[in-house]
Write a protein that holds these residues in place. Structure first.
Motif, PDB file in Angstrom:
ATOM      1  N   ILE A  76       0.638  -1.380   0.026  1.00 45.75           N
ATOM      2  CA  ILE A  76      -0.037  -0.144  -0.047  1.00 45.75           C
ATOM      3  C   ILE A  76       0.809   1.305  -0.007  1.00 45.75           C
ATOM      4  O   ILE A  76       0.684   2.164  -0.760  1.00 45.75           O
ATOM      5  CB  ILE A  76      -1.154   0.157   1.222  1.00 45.75           C
ATOM      6  CG1 ILE A  76      -2.017  -1.412   0.934  1.00 45.75           C
ATOM      7  CG2 ILE A  76      -1.841   1.377   1.416  1.00 45.75           C
ATOM      8  CD1 ILE A  76      -3.143  -1.333   2.143  1.00 45.75           C
ATOM      9  N   ILE A 155     -13.674 -12.113   0.435  1.00 43.33           N
ATOM     10  CA  ILE A 155     -12.443 -11.227   0.142  1.00 43.33           C
ATOM     11  C   ILE A 155     -11.879 -11.481  -1.123  1.00 43.33           C
ATOM     12  O   ILE A 155     -11.466 -10.506  -1.648  1.00 43.33           O
ATOM     13  CB  ILE A 155     -11.646 -11.463   1.504  1.00 43.33           C
ATOM     14  CG1 ILE A 155     -10.613 -10.341   1.462  1.00 43.33           C
ATOM     15  CG2 ILE A 155     -10.872 -12.702   1.490  1.00 43.33           C
ATOM     16  CD1 ILE A 155     -11.080  -8.988   1.783  1.00 43.33           C
ATOM     17  N   ALA A 162     -12.102  -5.368  -6.937  1.00 41.02           N
ATOM     18  CA  ALA A 162     -11.072  -3.861  -6.830  1.00 41.02           C
ATOM     19  C   ALA A 162     -10.174  -3.668  -7.745  1.00 41.02           C
ATOM     20  O   ALA A 162      -9.731  -2.737  -8.400  1.00 41.02           O
ATOM     21  CB  ALA A 162     -10.561  -4.022  -5.526  1.00 41.02           C
TER      22      ALA A 162
ATOM     23  N   VAL B  64      -8.834  -9.495  11.192  1.00 38.81           N
ATOM     24  CA  VAL B  64      -7.689  -8.601  10.970  1.00 38.81           C
ATOM     25  C   VAL B  64      -7.172  -8.903   9.523  1.00 38.81           C
ATOM     26  O   VAL B  64      -7.099  -7.894   8.863  1.00 38.81           O
ATOM     27  CB  VAL B  64      -6.380  -9.001  11.919  1.00 38.81           C
ATOM     28  CG1 VAL B  64      -5.251  -7.830  11.529  1.00 38.81           C
ATOM     29  CG2 VAL B  64      -6.997  -8.393  13.348  1.00 38.81           C
ATOM     30  N   LEU B  65      -7.187 -10.215   9.079  1.00 40.05           N
ATOM     31  CA  LEU B  65      -6.870 -10.542   7.755  1.00 40.05           C
ATOM     32  C   LEU B  65      -7.854  -9.761   6.767  1.00 40.05           C
ATOM     33  O   LEU B  65      -7.542  -9.279   5.557  1.00 40.05           O
ATOM     34  CB  LEU B  65      -6.740 -12.121   7.498  1.00 40.05           C
ATOM     35  CG  LEU B  65      -5.406 -12.534   7.972  1.00 40.05           C
ATOM     36  CD1 LEU B  65      -5.630 -14.206   7.867  1.00 40.05           C
ATOM     37  CD2 LEU B  65      -4.197 -12.095   7.254  1.00 40.05           C
ATOM     38  N   PHE B  66      -9.218  -9.930   7.159  1.00 39.98           N
ATOM     39  CA  PHE B  66     -10.177  -9.404   6.397  1.00 39.98           C
ATOM     40  C   PHE B  66     -10.124  -8.063   6.239  1.00 39.98           C
ATOM     41  O   PHE B  66     -10.060  -7.339   5.126  1.00 39.98           O
ATOM     42  CB  PHE B  66     -11.327  -9.835   7.086  1.00 39.98           C
ATOM     43  CG  PHE B  66     -12.680  -9.590   6.166  1.00 39.98           C
ATOM     44  CD1 PHE B  66     -12.852 -10.456   5.156  1.00 39.98           C
ATOM     45  CD2 PHE B  66     -13.756  -8.553   6.464  1.00 39.98           C
ATOM     46  CE1 PHE B  66     -14.067 -10.464   4.308  1.00 39.98           C
ATOM     47  CE2 PHE B  66     -14.864  -8.480   5.752  1.00 39.98           C
ATOM     48  CZ  PHE B  66     -15.166  -9.229   4.521  1.00 39.98           C
ATOM     49  N   ILE B  67      -9.615  -7.397   7.391  1.00 43.20           N
ATOM     50  CA  ILE B  67      -9.700  -5.898   7.367  1.00 43.20           C
ATOM     51  C   ILE B  67      -8.438  -5.523   6.278  1.00 43.20           C
ATOM     52  O   ILE B  67      -8.327  -4.530   5.509  1.00 43.20           O
ATOM     53  CB  ILE B  67      -9.401  -5.352   8.732  1.00 43.20           C
ATOM     54  CG1 ILE B  67     -10.536  -5.439   9.261  1.00 43.20           C
ATOM     55  CG2 ILE B  67      -8.880  -3.789   8.811  1.00 43.20           C
ATOM     56  CD1 ILE B  67     -10.274  -5.052  10.916  1.00 43.20           C
ATOM     57  N   MET B  68      -7.522  -6.123   6.478  1.00 47.55           N
ATOM     58  CA  MET B  68      -6.275  -6.086   5.611  1.00 47.55           C
ATOM     59  C   MET B  68      -6.718  -6.069   3.928  1.00 47.55           C
ATOM     60  O   MET B  68      -6.059  -5.405   3.337  1.00 47.55           O
ATOM     61  CB  MET B  68      -5.030  -7.051   5.861  1.00 47.55           C
ATOM     62  CG  MET B  68      -4.328  -6.561   7.101  1.00 47.55           C
ATOM     63  SD  MET B  68      -3.107  -7.759   7.243  1.00 47.55           S
ATOM     64  CE  MET B  68      -2.267  -7.323   8.822  1.00 47.55           C
ATOM     65  N   GLY B  69      -7.619  -7.186   3.626  1.00 48.05           N
ATOM     66  CA  GLY B  69      -7.635  -7.311   2.517  1.00 48.05           C
ATOM     67  C   GLY B  69      -8.674  -6.182   2.072  1.00 48.05           C
ATOM     68  O   GLY B  69      -8.419  -5.497   0.676  1.00 48.05           O
ATOM     69  N   ILE B  70      -9.678  -5.781   2.740  1.00 53.74           N
ATOM     70  CA  ILE B  70     -10.479  -4.534   2.606  1.00 53.74           C
ATOM     71  C   ILE B  70      -9.694  -3.234   2.335  1.00 53.74           C
ATOM     72  O   ILE B  70     -10.041  -2.631   1.411  1.00 53.74           O
ATOM     73  CB  ILE B  70     -11.486  -4.447   3.713  1.00 53.74           C
ATOM     74  CG1 ILE B  70     -12.525  -5.374   3.666  1.00 53.74           C
ATOM     75  CG2 ILE B  70     -12.442  -3.128   3.344  1.00 53.74           C
ATOM     76  CD1 ILE B  70     -13.535  -5.591   2.645  1.00 53.74           C
ATOM     77  N   ALA B  71      -8.629  -3.206   3.131  1.00 56.16           N
ATOM     78  CA  ALA B  71      -7.729  -1.920   3.239  1.00 56.16           C
ATOM     79  C   ALA B  71      -6.907  -1.907   1.811  1.00 56.16           C
ATOM     80  O   ALA B  71      -6.891  -1.027   1.301  1.00 56.16           O
ATOM     81  CB  ALA B  71      -6.850  -1.856   4.137  1.00 56.16           C
ATOM     82  N   ALA B  72      -6.421  -2.958   1.447  1.00 57.27           N
ATOM     83  CA  ALA B  72      -5.837  -3.218   0.024  1.00 57.27           C
ATOM     84  C   ALA B  72      -6.792  -2.728  -1.267  1.00 57.27           C
ATOM     85  O   ALA B  72      -6.444  -1.923  -2.043  1.00 57.27           O
ATOM     86  CB  ALA B  72      -5.245  -4.456  -0.193  1.00 57.27           C
ATOM     87  N   ALA B  73      -7.946  -3.351  -1.352  1.00 63.85           N
ATOM     88  CA  ALA B  73      -8.881  -3.066  -2.165  1.00 63.85           C
ATOM     89  C   ALA B  73      -9.197  -1.840  -2.236  1.00 63.85           C
ATOM     90  O   ALA B  73      -9.138  -0.830  -3.353  1.00 63.85           O
ATOM     91  CB  ALA B  73     -10.112  -3.951  -1.980  1.00 63.85           C
TER      92      ALA B  73
END
Lengths: 191, 102
Positions: A76, A155, A162, B64-73
């Motif tokens: 990122i 996901i 995305a 937390v892994l789910f949050i990281m995926g959302i953040a990357a998208a």
């Protein structure tokens, strides 16, 4: 090893490391928000993310610490640096700032901070009575493919959408260049 | 020192400074950086509860892994929108993007 632990207390070292990691996070977050230069902001964000990865190690999950550095710092932050280089915001003129906006946002952040800290300190936190202590990656993988299968598929779908959506969004101007005439094509195809 | 309250206050600090940056900065990239800080505050909170309170420590890690995926998208989408906007109006200042209003 015994020689070392005779002179250096491991608990003290752990405390010093914890304070260092917390300081890294706080200073990185302050740099990421308060400085004007956008490149310093990205470096501050990377510093804060490395600190958070250290906190994940203190919280018992080395796997997530590695993932944090890999995804956030490695992907990122680099993507943000690429966006900075492509859009060159450093050379743009900054219009004058309307001063009360800063004060209002400071007030909002302070109100949120105070109210949440009251909630945190007044809640009696109690641990669950029956707790397992299996932090292994193996159990994580089993859960991701059994109980949390839907989350896993979701996901991957979100990431696919995305990728496709960002390609379409970034290439939409390239599609408009055909309708915009030949000058736009020269801008796009520069070295 | 390594207690639940320290982590909760640290994540609260990260969330609030991210919110301050999101409200106060006008460059879109700086706002994206602030959003990343807020997401990290959320994942730090999940991990703290996971370590000290939760019955099963694997569930918080999955979240937390789910949050990281959302953040990357979210970062990919936001950066492509920023690039498209820059090509359109030659600025990434949020106050100069008012012509998007219909």
């Amino acid at each position: 090893m015994g020689e070392i632990t005779r002179y250096i207390n491991p608990t003290v070292v752990a405390h010093i490391a914890f304070v260092l990691v917390v300081a890294l996070t706080v200073v990185g977050a302050l740099i990421a928000v308060l400085l004007k230069n956008i490149v310093y902001n990205v470096f501050g964000l990377a510093t804060a993310l490395v600190g958070i990865a250290g906190l994940f190690i203190f919280l018992g999950s080395e796997f997530l610490a590695v993932m944090e550095i890999l995804i956030y710092v490695g992907a990122i932050c680099i993507a943000i640096v690429f966006a900075i280089m492509l859009s060159q915001p450093m050379h743009l003129r900054i219009p004058p700032r309307w001063r009360p906006k800063v004060v209002f946002s400071l007030i909002v952040a302070a109100v949120v901070f105070v109210s949440f800290s009251v909630i945190i300190t007044r809640t009696p936190w109690e641990a669950h009575l029956i707790r397992t202590h299996d932090w292994s990656i193996k159990r994580l993988g089993h859960l991701l493919l059994t109980n949390y299968e839907l989350m896993f598929e979701l996901i991957s779908l979100v990431l696919l959408l995305a990728i496709v959506g960002s390609i379409i969004t970034a290439a939409a101007v390239g599609g408009a260049r055909h309708s915009g005439g030949p000058t736009g094509g020269k801008e796009e195809g520069g070295p | 020192m390594n207690s639940l309250l320290v982590y909760l206050f640290l994540s609260l600090f990260l969330f609030c400074i991210g919110m301050f940056g999101l409200l106060q900065r006008r460059s879109l990239i700086a706002m994206l950086i602030s959003v990343e800080l807020m997401l990290n505050a959320a994942s730090l909170n999940f991990m703290a509860f996971n370590r000290f309170l939760a019955p099963d420590p694997a569930v918080g890690q999955i979240v937390v892994l789910f949050i990281m995926g959302i953040a990357a998208a979210e970062a990919a989408i936001a950066l492509s929108i920023i690039l498209a906007l820059f090509r359109k109006i030659h600025s990434i200042n949020i106050e100069q993007a008012r012509e998007l209003k219909g």
